[in-house]
Design an enzyme around this catalytic site. Sequence first.
Site, PDB file in Angstrom:
ATOM      1  N   ASP A 222       0.829  -1.200   0.000  1.00 38.81           N
ATOM      2  CA  ASP A 222       0.000   0.000   0.000  1.00 38.81           C
ATOM      3  C   ASP A 222       0.867   1.256   0.000  1.00 38.81           C
ATOM      4  O   ASP A 222       0.605   2.210  -0.742  1.00 38.81           O
ATOM      5  CB  ASP A 222      -0.913  -0.014   1.224  1.00 38.81           C
ATOM      6  CG  ASP A 222      -1.809   1.214   1.291  1.00 38.81           C
ATOM      7  OD1 ASP A 222      -2.672   1.358   0.417  1.00 38.81           O
ATOM      8  OD2 ASP A 222      -1.631   2.031   2.213  1.00 38.81           O
ATOM      9  N   HIS A 223       1.908   1.254   0.801  1.00 34.94           N
ATOM     10  CA  HIS A 223       2.768   2.427   0.924  1.00 34.94           C
ATOM     11  C   HIS A 223       3.708   2.579  -0.272  1.00 34.94           C
ATOM     12  O   HIS A 223       4.348   3.629  -0.411  1.00 34.94           O
ATOM     13  CB  HIS A 223       3.561   2.376   2.224  1.00 34.94           C
ATOM     14  CG  HIS A 223       2.712   2.561   3.437  1.00 34.94           C
ATOM     15  ND1 HIS A 223       3.223   2.726   4.699  1.00 34.94           N
ATOM     16  CD2 HIS A 223       1.356   2.609   3.585  1.00 34.94           C
ATOM     17  CE1 HIS A 223       2.238   2.867   5.572  1.00 34.94           C
ATOM     18  NE2 HIS A 223       1.088   2.792   4.914  1.00 34.94           N
TER      19      HIS A 223
END
Length: 749
Positions: A222-223
């Site tokens: 996600d990051h």
Amino acid sequence: MKSLIPWVVLLLLLVSIVSARHNEESDEAEDFADDIKILEDLEDLILRQGNIEAYIHHEGAGHGPNGRSPKNLLHQFSSIKTSPAAVRKLKKLWKKLERKNGPLAKLTPNYDMDKIQSSIMDVLGRAAVTSTKHCDDTVPYRSIDGTCNNIDNPEQGSAGTPLLRVVDNAYDDGISSPRTASFYYVDALPNARDVSNSVFDSRTKTNQWFTSLGIHFAQLIDHDLVAVEAQEIECGECDVQNECFAITIEDDDPVFGGAQTCFPFTRSDHDSSSPGVRQQLNSITTWLDASFVYGSDKKTAQSLIDDDKPSSLKHLTDEKTGRDLLPPNKDLEACAGVDEEAGIYCGLAGDGRVAEQPGLTSLHTLFLREHNRIAKELRDQNDELSNQEIYQQARKIVGAEWQHIIYNEFLPHITGAELYNSANLGPTAEHQYDPDVDASIANVFSSAAFRFGHTLVPDSISRAPKNYRTKQIKQIEMREAFFNATYMFDTSIPDGAVDSILRGMTVQRLDKVDRHLASAITENLFGEPLTKGDGFDLASLNIQRGRDHGIPSYTVIREKYCGFEPIQTYNDLKKVMRSRNVNALRRVYGRHGLEDIDAFVGFILEKPLPNALVGPTLACIFADQFKRLKFGDRFFYKNPDQFTSDEMDEIEKVTMARLMCDNIEGITEIQPYVFMPNKKFQKAVDSGDRYYNSFYEYSRSGFWPHEDSFILSGMNNRRARCDRPDLIPRMDLAKLFTMKHKRDLEDEP
């Protein structure tokens, strides 16, 4: 004040040109429509910037024209980084002005032309407009900021570009206002905190088939893909107007009642320079490029490079193990446990969220170590290569490893076997880059779907010594761990503090994707540990963020985006959800509230697909996003021009188990497939007698992934020795980059 002068000059010039143009005959005006539109958009931009001056001279003003506060305006227009759309429009204007025989140039007197060009230079910086970006498709490495991946559309997927709308927005006004109105009822949607209280609880349950590595790995993905920042504006404590969208807390709330009256909430940063539908901005690169290691802008990337060995990344050294640790972030004010004398700080990495929780920090450390390990080997093998060449080659290899692990090991469990195979997501599937595919991160993926990982967050994090006996080291309580540096420097653990967390991930079981969320994130997120009523409820924030972004309801997304049969009654929902979950939805959304169900809520209540963590709608969204990330990425590792066939053979040997073997202190053995526990799965493939002892071989057998009742049917996943390449293969770096990229890379970080 001086920074406003060029904007004001440019505004006056633009206004005069636009006014003159509107006086032309209508048929001629049509020919100049595009140019006039650019000028009008720019005029609007500068007018907003000009509002700042009025605020400066009007002390005590709370809000100005159109409800914009001074801080909001300053945030939107005071720097290139916070308003990339404004920069793109000014650059577009510059290019049109350069066309001496173009329609815009004909409209503009020479003396005005000079003033406008000078003003643009003052606003953007002379270098930004005098050196137009040229994409060289022979450069073998990605740009740091994600530009020039798509040669025909250089900005696509780069840092600061909008999220992608893959389904129509559900803003109240169809343009920008948050989704607050019920589809059926006269009243508004139920309060986000009320929904959370009615649907979710904290009685978490674990999944016997998966290790907790899954939650930390998912957060890292996600990051790498998306970061949508909240606007930096002042909101009153419980403001619900303009860009403030607070979540009200009732007095009788079982956790926060009496302690807080609301959760403050600021709407997401968006492309405020463009008219039409509000589009939120992704502040990092779209691509699976390991930007969490290297950064999404040149300044960050350069700051992370080791001063003494510029092919490596900056690091501290663990005094217990001698292994690399993340360099210190001395500017993070929110970091707990800082000890300047002992050198204890939260870590610094390519993504600013690195210190959110110890599991995430530990995986960041693992990939830092992997880059530096590869860079050292390349230096030893290729003494004629420059530091920049070694850095870029190590970065390219790490990026390929990262992508291979995601697609070969992680994705099958969030798409299910059927979608994984039909979308050609596997490493052995046919692959051809398609420049017409837009890999940008879907808004529904970012603001609702991939937040499924929040249901996987445990209340505690296991740590393990080198014998993997987790009971020998005290667990880390999640509510005490947010932005806490102390766990990375725990000298009481002889085999490394970070290493103990990484070892623990291979033992601890993963929480299920369901309505049971850890109390650490629903009752005490970022609050004072064990203080009732302090902190936030992450589920409420997720629901509110989806409404802020105008994300449609769960039932609409199922039908319109995924093409599933319409959900017309709550009984229809029972085909994909448990009855107790359906009943909870009916109570909070009402008997006619099917089209009000918030996307995040509906997604995580679905029954999981066979051998998968999630239900059909999440699997559908994930398959689409990762398919676009694969086929729309010119630098995807499977593209034929990225590696030779011999080099690809080495890349495909990489597993997460191998990365852990090479970079974790005290590991001599580990299960070959670390996303699942140390276990021998007894049922053989097909009905034969053969068992696979290597996940590398198993994943290439044609039987992975599958829908058999045993997820690793036929696989012996008992721990194997790290020095057994037949069980846990090792990539031979000597066979990679046999060709030497002799090109000038001085301008790259």
